[in-house]
Design a protein around this motif. Structure first.
Motif, PDB file in Angstrom:
ATOM      1  N   GLU A  97       0.841  -1.187   0.000  1.00 29.59           N
ATOM      2  CA  GLU A  97       0.000   0.000   0.000  1.00 29.59           C
ATOM      3  C   GLU A  97       0.882   1.245   0.000  1.00 29.59           C
ATOM      4  OE1 GLU A  97      -3.440   2.187   2.722  1.00 29.59           O
ATOM      5  OE2 GLU A  97      -2.517   0.304   3.340  1.00 29.59           O
ATOM      6  N   GLN A  98       0.637   2.148  -0.930  1.00 22.89           N
ATOM      7  CA  GLN A  98       1.433   3.363  -1.058  1.00 22.89           C
ATOM      8  C   GLN A  98       0.667   4.547  -0.482  1.00 22.89           C
ATOM      9  OE1 GLN A  98       2.455   3.547  -5.217  1.00 22.89           O
ATOM     10  NE2 GLN A  98       3.685   1.684  -5.132  1.00 22.89           N
ATOM     11  N   ILE A  99       1.396   5.452   0.150  1.00 25.62           N
ATOM     12  CA  ILE A  99       0.801   6.554   0.903  1.00 25.62           C
ATOM     13  C   ILE A  99       0.898   7.834   0.083  1.00 25.62           C
ATOM     14  CG2 ILE A  99       0.904   7.866   3.052  1.00 25.62           C
ATOM     15  CD1 ILE A  99       2.316   5.472   4.316  1.00 25.62           C
ATOM     16  N   ASP A 100      -0.198   8.557   0.032  1.00 27.18           N
ATOM     17  CA  ASP A 100      -0.212   9.870  -0.608  1.00 27.18           C
ATOM     18  C   ASP A 100       0.331  10.899   0.389  1.00 27.18           C
ATOM     19  OD1 ASP A 100      -0.653  12.102  -2.168  1.00 27.18           O
ATOM     20  OD2 ASP A 100      -2.804  12.169  -1.771  1.00 27.18           O
ATOM     21  N   VAL A 101       1.494  11.472   0.079  1.00 25.78           N
ATOM     22  CA  VAL A 101       2.122  12.444   0.978  1.00 25.78           C
ATOM     23  C   VAL A 101       2.030  13.865   0.419  1.00 25.78           C
ATOM     24  CG1 VAL A 101       3.701  10.763   1.995  1.00 25.78           C
ATOM     25  CG2 VAL A 101       4.385  12.010  -0.056  1.00 25.78           C
ATOM     26  N   SER A 102       1.123  14.100  -0.516  1.00 23.10           N
ATOM     27  CA  SER A 102       0.951  15.458  -1.037  1.00 23.10           C
ATOM     28  C   SER A 102       0.510  16.456   0.037  1.00 23.10           C
ATOM     29  CB  SER A 102      -0.040  15.457  -2.207  1.00 23.10           C
ATOM     30  OG  SER A 102      -1.270  14.866  -1.829  1.00 23.10           O
ATOM     31  N   PRO A 103      -0.248  16.063   1.108  1.00 21.95           N
ATOM     32  CA  PRO A 103      -0.531  17.035   2.167  1.00 21.95           C
ATOM     33  C   PRO A 103       0.688  17.427   2.990  1.00 21.95           C
ATOM     34  CG  PRO A 103      -2.157  15.258   2.184  1.00 21.95           C
ATOM     35  CD  PRO A 103      -1.050  14.832   1.299  1.00 21.95           C
ATOM     36  N   ALA A 104       1.789  16.717   2.854  1.00 25.03           N
ATOM     37  CA  ALA A 104       3.011  17.022   3.603  1.00 25.03           C
ATOM     38  C   ALA A 104       4.164  17.201   2.616  1.00 25.03           C
ATOM     39  CB  ALA A 104       3.321  15.912   4.605  1.00 25.03           C
ATOM     40  N   PRO A 105       4.288  18.369   2.009  1.00 23.99           N
ATOM     41  CA  PRO A 105       5.359  18.568   1.002  1.00 23.99           C
ATOM     42  C   PRO A 105       6.756  18.479   1.575  1.00 23.99           C
ATOM     43  CG  PRO A 105       4.248  20.639   1.516  1.00 23.99           C
ATOM     44  CD  PRO A 105       3.445  19.564   2.167  1.00 23.99           C
ATOM     45  N   GLU A 106       6.907  18.597   2.902  1.00 21.74           N
ATOM     46  CA  GLU A 106       8.249  18.489   3.480  1.00 21.74           C
ATOM     47  C   GLU A 106       8.823  17.091   3.300  1.00 21.74           C
ATOM     48  OE1 GLU A 106       5.255  18.048   6.921  1.00 21.74           O
ATOM     49  OE2 GLU A 106       5.522  19.288   5.135  1.00 21.74           O
ATOM     50  N   ILE A 107       7.972  16.075   3.148  1.00 21.46           N
ATOM     51  CA  ILE A 107       8.467  14.719   2.905  1.00 21.46           C
ATOM     52  C   ILE A 107       9.088  14.622   1.517  1.00 21.46           C
ATOM     53  CG2 ILE A 107       7.777  12.301   2.708  1.00 21.46           C
ATOM     54  CD1 ILE A 107       5.645  12.772   4.775  1.00 21.46           C
ATOM     55  N   VAL A 108       8.452  15.263   0.542  1.00 20.83           N
ATOM     56  CA  VAL A 108       9.009  15.281  -0.812  1.00 20.83           C
ATOM     57  C   VAL A 108      10.307  16.086  -0.843  1.00 20.83           C
ATOM     58  CG1 VAL A 108       8.533  15.845  -3.222  1.00 20.83           C
ATOM     59  CG2 VAL A 108       6.680  15.060  -1.744  1.00 20.83           C
ATOM     60  N   ARG A 109      10.349  17.201  -0.129  1.00 16.74           N
ATOM     61  CA  ARG A 109      11.582  17.998  -0.087  1.00 16.74           C
ATOM     62  C   ARG A 109      12.715  17.224   0.589  1.00 16.74           C
ATOM     63  NH1 ARG A 109       7.882  22.339   1.170  1.00 16.74           N
ATOM     64  NH2 ARG A 109       8.358  22.076   3.396  1.00 16.74           N
ATOM     65  N   ALA A 110      12.368  16.387   1.571  1.00 13.29           N
ATOM     66  CA  ALA A 110      13.394  15.567   2.212  1.00 13.29           C
ATOM     67  C   ALA A 110      14.000  14.569   1.229  1.00 13.29           C
ATOM     68  CB  ALA A 110      12.791  14.824   3.405  1.00 13.29           C
ATOM     69  N   GLN A 111      13.173  13.979   0.366  1.00 17.33           N
ATOM     70  CA  GLN A 111      13.703  13.057  -0.641  1.00 17.33           C
ATOM     71  C   GLN A 111      14.606  13.791  -1.629  1.00 17.33           C
ATOM     72  OE1 GLN A 111      13.003   9.375  -1.037  1.00 17.33           O
ATOM     73  NE2 GLN A 111      14.939   9.979  -1.963  1.00 17.33           N
ATOM     74  N   ILE A 112      14.227  14.991  -2.010  1.00 20.33           N
ATOM     75  CA  ILE A 112      15.071  15.782  -2.922  1.00 20.33           C
ATOM     76  C   ILE A 112      16.413  16.094  -2.266  1.00 20.33           C
ATOM     77  CG2 ILE A 112      15.247  17.988  -4.150  1.00 20.33           C
ATOM     78  CD1 ILE A 112      12.210  17.921  -4.477  1.00 20.33           C
ATOM     79  N   LEU A 113      16.396  16.445  -0.983  1.00 15.03           N
ATOM     80  CA  LEU A 113      17.637  16.731  -0.259  1.00 15.03           C
ATOM     81  C   LEU A 113      18.545  15.508  -0.211  1.00 15.03           C
ATOM     82  CD1 LEU A 113      19.466  18.393   1.636  1.00 15.03           C
ATOM     83  CD2 LEU A 113      17.975  17.688   3.529  1.00 15.03           C
ATOM     84  N   LEU A 114      17.979  14.345   0.094  1.00 13.65           N
ATOM     85  CA  LEU A 114      18.788  13.133   0.169  1.00 13.65           C
ATOM     86  C   LEU A 114      19.323  12.718  -1.196  1.00 13.65           C
ATOM     87  CD1 LEU A 114      16.655  11.081   2.709  1.00 13.65           C
ATOM     88  CD2 LEU A 114      18.785  12.301   3.144  1.00 13.65           C
ATOM     89  N   ASP A 115      18.541  12.932  -2.244  1.00 15.64           N
ATOM     90  CA  ASP A 115      19.024  12.631  -3.590  1.00 15.64           C
ATOM     91  C   ASP A 115      20.212  13.518  -3.963  1.00 15.64           C
ATOM     92  OD1 ASP A 115      17.113  10.685  -3.837  1.00 15.64           O
ATOM     93  OD2 ASP A 115      15.731  11.889  -5.036  1.00 15.64           O
ATOM     94  N   ARG A 116      20.171  14.768  -3.547  1.00 20.32           N
ATOM     95  CA  ARG A 116      21.299  15.660  -3.816  1.00 20.32           C
ATOM     96  C   ARG A 116      22.543  15.234  -3.047  1.00 20.32           C
ATOM     97  NH1 ARG A 116      18.090  21.510  -3.508  1.00 20.32           N
ATOM     98  NH2 ARG A 116      16.996  21.313  -5.518  1.00 20.32           N
ATOM     99  N   LEU A 117      22.372  14.845  -1.795  1.00 20.71           N
ATOM    100  CA  LEU A 117      23.507  14.358  -1.025  1.00 20.71           C
ATOM    101  C   LEU A 117      24.086  13.087  -1.634  1.00 20.71           C
ATOM    102  CD1 LEU A 117      22.207  14.903   2.633  1.00 20.71           C
ATOM    103  CD2 LEU A 117      23.961  16.224   1.454  1.00 20.71           C
ATOM    104  N   GLU A 118      23.224  12.203  -2.080  1.00 23.29           N
ATOM    105  CA  GLU A 118      23.699  10.973  -2.730  1.00 23.29           C
ATOM    106  C   GLU A 118      24.480  11.296  -3.999  1.00 23.29           C
ATOM    107  OE1 GLU A 118      21.917   7.468  -5.521  1.00 23.29           O
ATOM    108  OE2 GLU A 118      20.565   8.407  -4.082  1.00 23.29           O
ATOM    109  N   HIS A 119      23.972  12.243  -4.800  1.00 27.22           N
ATOM    110  CA  HIS A 119      24.642  12.602  -6.046  1.00 27.22           C
ATOM    111  C   HIS A 119      25.998  13.257  -5.769  1.00 27.22           C
ATOM    112  CE1 HIS A 119      25.030  13.759 -10.251  1.00 27.22           C
ATOM    113  NE2 HIS A 119      25.291  14.997  -9.860  1.00 27.22           N
ATOM    114  N   ARG A 120      26.086  14.027  -4.702  1.00 34.28           N
ATOM    115  CA  ARG A 120      27.330  14.744  -4.410  1.00 34.28           C
ATOM    116  C   ARG A 120      28.371  13.837  -3.757  1.00 34.28           C
ATOM    117  NH1 ARG A 120      28.785  17.899   0.124  1.00 34.28           N
ATOM    118  NH2 ARG A 120      26.659  17.770   0.916  1.00 34.28           N
ATOM    119  N   LEU A 121      27.945  12.936  -2.876  1.00 32.41           N
ATOM    120  CA  LEU A 121      28.886  12.104  -2.135  1.00 32.41           C
ATOM    121  C   LEU A 121      29.109  10.730  -2.762  1.00 32.41           C
ATOM    122  CD1 LEU A 121      27.627  12.911   1.468  1.00 32.41           C
ATOM    123  CD2 LEU A 121      29.567  13.944   0.272  1.00 32.41           C
ATOM    124  N   GLY A 122      28.187  10.283  -3.601  1.00 30.97           N
ATOM    125  CA  GLY A 122      28.289   8.942  -4.153  1.00 30.97           C
ATOM    126  C   GLY A 122      27.463   7.953  -3.352  1.00 30.97           C
TER     127      GLY A 122
END
Length: 321
Positions: free
Chosen positions: A153-178
């Motif tokens: 079951e997948q959760i709709d997190v559109s009412p909490a945009p900070e969760i999406v921003r957290a994924q974007i932040l972690l993706d950037r850290l992964e891209h920068r550090l490997g």
């Protein structure tokens, strides 16, 4: 001398039968899809109950083709598309697509909406997880990580945009550090934050996010080990992302500055400024937290990670209540 009719029989070359032929219908591989998932979808679209009958149609004649060549012939898809989409096939042609730098050996169901856009026609698509930080579909704002109950079951997190921003932040850290450097360090930071959250030191932000994405059933008693467990993990995901960024930033300081920060308690003060505590802890919690942060920063700095991480496990498990 009698004249031979037709071409002469060649007896010096071995006979290698090709038992496979292209299937009538094909499907495009999904990015980072598992091999079993693609086989199942290819068999389903051609109305085969089992892919093994298609892959090995004869019990007596052996096919000399490897897995990549078989799948390329059956699906009709280009070799490069199969290699870059399915990581398990890369070992057959490392010159075209190199093997993954870091593998978790974990799989989960891909975003259902992304699957429909890719032409899954209702068939589930399973992908390899890059790491424990890979949890959110940014395009459709859905939490993909499973739980103990209803794992798909997948959760709709559109009412909490900070969760999406957290994924974007972690993706950037992964891209920068490997991915090989970042993924195990995120896992360690998530374990430590789970212990901090279990002690109830910082929960106001998590509870506010949880109220926006989770609506409990009024006819049932609350069960902390039920579906709410997955919603709680999604709700504290923004805090885990910022905590990981905080620890990585501290670990990138020079060694002398880190030593001074550890001795003077600056790291704990910076932590309390970045994450406001709901209550002032008493007893041994403050010394425990300070030592835990120091050990965590040094463990993240150390490469390889595992010897330091075992020290941290002994530290916070010995003080667990």
């Amino acid at each position: 001398m009698r004249r031979q009719r037709g071409p002469a029989v060649v007896k010096s070359l071995p006979f290698n039968p090709i038992l496979l032929r292209p299937l009538p219908h094909t499907v495009a591989p999904f990015p980072n899809e598992t091999l079993d998932s693609y086989r199942h979808r290819l068999a389903a679209v051609n109305q085969f109950p089992d892919f093994r009958n298609v892959r090995t149609p004869s019990r007596w004649l052996l096919c000399t083709l490897d897995e990549l060549e078989r799948l390329e012939l059956l699906s009709g898809q280009p070799r490069r598309s199969l290699l870059w989409a399915i990581p398990e096939l890369r070992r057959y042609a490392p010159g075209i697509a190199p093997p993954l730098e870091y593998s978790t050996n974990l799989t989960r169901r891909a975003c259902d909406w992304c699957g429909w856009r890719a032409g899954s026609v209702g068939q589930p698509i399973y992908v390899n997880v890059r790491g424990l930080h890979d949890n959110v579909c940014i395009r459709h704002r859905r939490w993909l990580s499973g739980g103990k109950t209803n794992p798909y079951e997948q959760i709709d997190v559109s009412p909490a945009p900070e969760i999406v921003r957290a994924q974007i932040l972690l993706d950037r850290l992964e891209h920068r550090l490997g991915i090989g450097f970042f993924a195990p360090r995120y896992r360690l930071c998530e374990q430590i934050w789970s212990e901090i959250d279990r002690r109830g030191l910082i929960r106001t932000e998590r509870d506010a996010t949880l109220q926006r994405i989770y609506r409990p059933d009024p006819d049932k008693l609350p069960d902390r080990f039920g579906p709410v467990q997955r919603f709680q993990r999604a709700a504290r995901y923004p805090q885990v992302a910022r905590f990981t960024q905080f620890i990585l930033a501290m670990s990138q300081q020079p060694k002398k500055e880190r030593a001074i920060s550890h001795l003077t308690g600056v790291i704990q003060l910076d932590f309390e400024r970045a994450f406001l505590m709901d209550r002032h802890p008493r007893g041994i919690t403050i010394p425990w937290l300070r030592k835990l942060l120091v050990q965590l920063v040094e463990a993240v700095t150390t490469d390889p990670l595992h010897p330091r991480s075992r020290e941290i496990d002994r530290l916070w498990l010995s003080h667990s209540t």
